[in-house]
Scaffold this motif. Sequence first.
Motif, short mmCIF file in Angstrom:
data_model
loop_
_atom_site.label_atom_id
_atom_site.label_comp_id
_atom_site.label_asym_id
_atom_site.label_seq_id
_atom_site.Cartn_x
_atom_site.Cartn_y
_atom_site.Cartn_z
N ARG A 7 20.27 -31.25 5.77
CA ARG A 7 20.99 -32.10 4.83
C ARG A 7 20.18 -33.36 4.50
O ARG A 7 19.42 -33.85 5.33
N PRO A 8 20.35 -33.88 3.27
CA PRO A 8 19.60 -35.07 2.85
C PRO A 8 19.79 -36.27 3.78
O PRO A 8 18.84 -37.03 4.01
N CYS A 9 20.98 -36.45 4.33
CA CYS A 9 21.19 -37.61 5.21
C CYS A 9 20.36 -37.50 6.49
O CYS A 9 19.84 -38.50 7.00
N SER A 12 16.69 -38.21 5.51
CA SER A 12 16.44 -39.65 5.32
C SER A 12 16.33 -40.37 6.66
O SER A 12 15.50 -41.26 6.81
N ARG A 13 17.11 -39.97 7.64
CA ARG A 13 17.01 -40.60 8.96
C ARG A 13 15.69 -40.26 9.63
O ARG A 13 15.04 -41.13 10.22
N SER A 18 15.63 -44.37 2.58
CA SER A 18 17.03 -44.40 2.18
C SER A 18 17.50 -43.02 1.72
O SER A 18 16.71 -42.17 1.30
N HIS A 19 18.80 -42.84 1.81
CA HIS A 19 19.40 -41.59 1.35
C HIS A 19 19.16 -41.41 -0.15
O HIS A 19 18.91 -40.31 -0.63
N GLY A 20 19.22 -42.53 -0.89
CA GLY A 20 18.98 -42.48 -2.33
C GLY A 20 17.58 -41.99 -2.67
O GLY A 20 17.39 -41.25 -3.63
N CYS A 21 16.62 -42.41 -1.87
CA CYS A 21 15.23 -41.98 -2.08
C CYS A 21 15.12 -40.46 -1.93
O CYS A 21 14.52 -39.79 -2.76
N VAL A 22 15.70 -39.94 -0.88
CA VAL A 22 15.67 -38.50 -0.64
C VAL A 22 16.40 -37.76 -1.76
O VAL A 22 15.91 -36.75 -2.28
N SER A 23 17.54 -38.29 -2.17
CA SER A 23 18.31 -37.65 -3.24
C SER A 23 17.53 -37.61 -4.54
O SER A 23 17.51 -36.59 -5.24
#
Length: 83
Positions: A7-9, A12-13, A18-23
């Motif tokens: 998952r994207p979250c 990102s971790r 950031s989660h936005g960057c991955v998204s």
Amino acid sequence: MAAAGIRPCVISRQLRVSHGCVSKILNRYQETGSIRPGVIGGSKPRVATVEVEARIEQLKKEQPGIFSWEIRDRLIKPSFFFK
């Protein structure tokens, strides 16, 4: 990682971004097939008018060996625009 079902979250971790960057990166990949950023800025190509193109052709016929800077100088002269 995303192709493996992570998952994207979680991505990102692990990457500490950031989660936005991955998204954004995942969305770009889905839309374009690439993670490379798009083109930013740039300039529009200049479009010569028919009158200017005709004058350039005339100058080239009159003097086949004319340099581009000479053509530019002659086009810039006020006499070209005020015939």
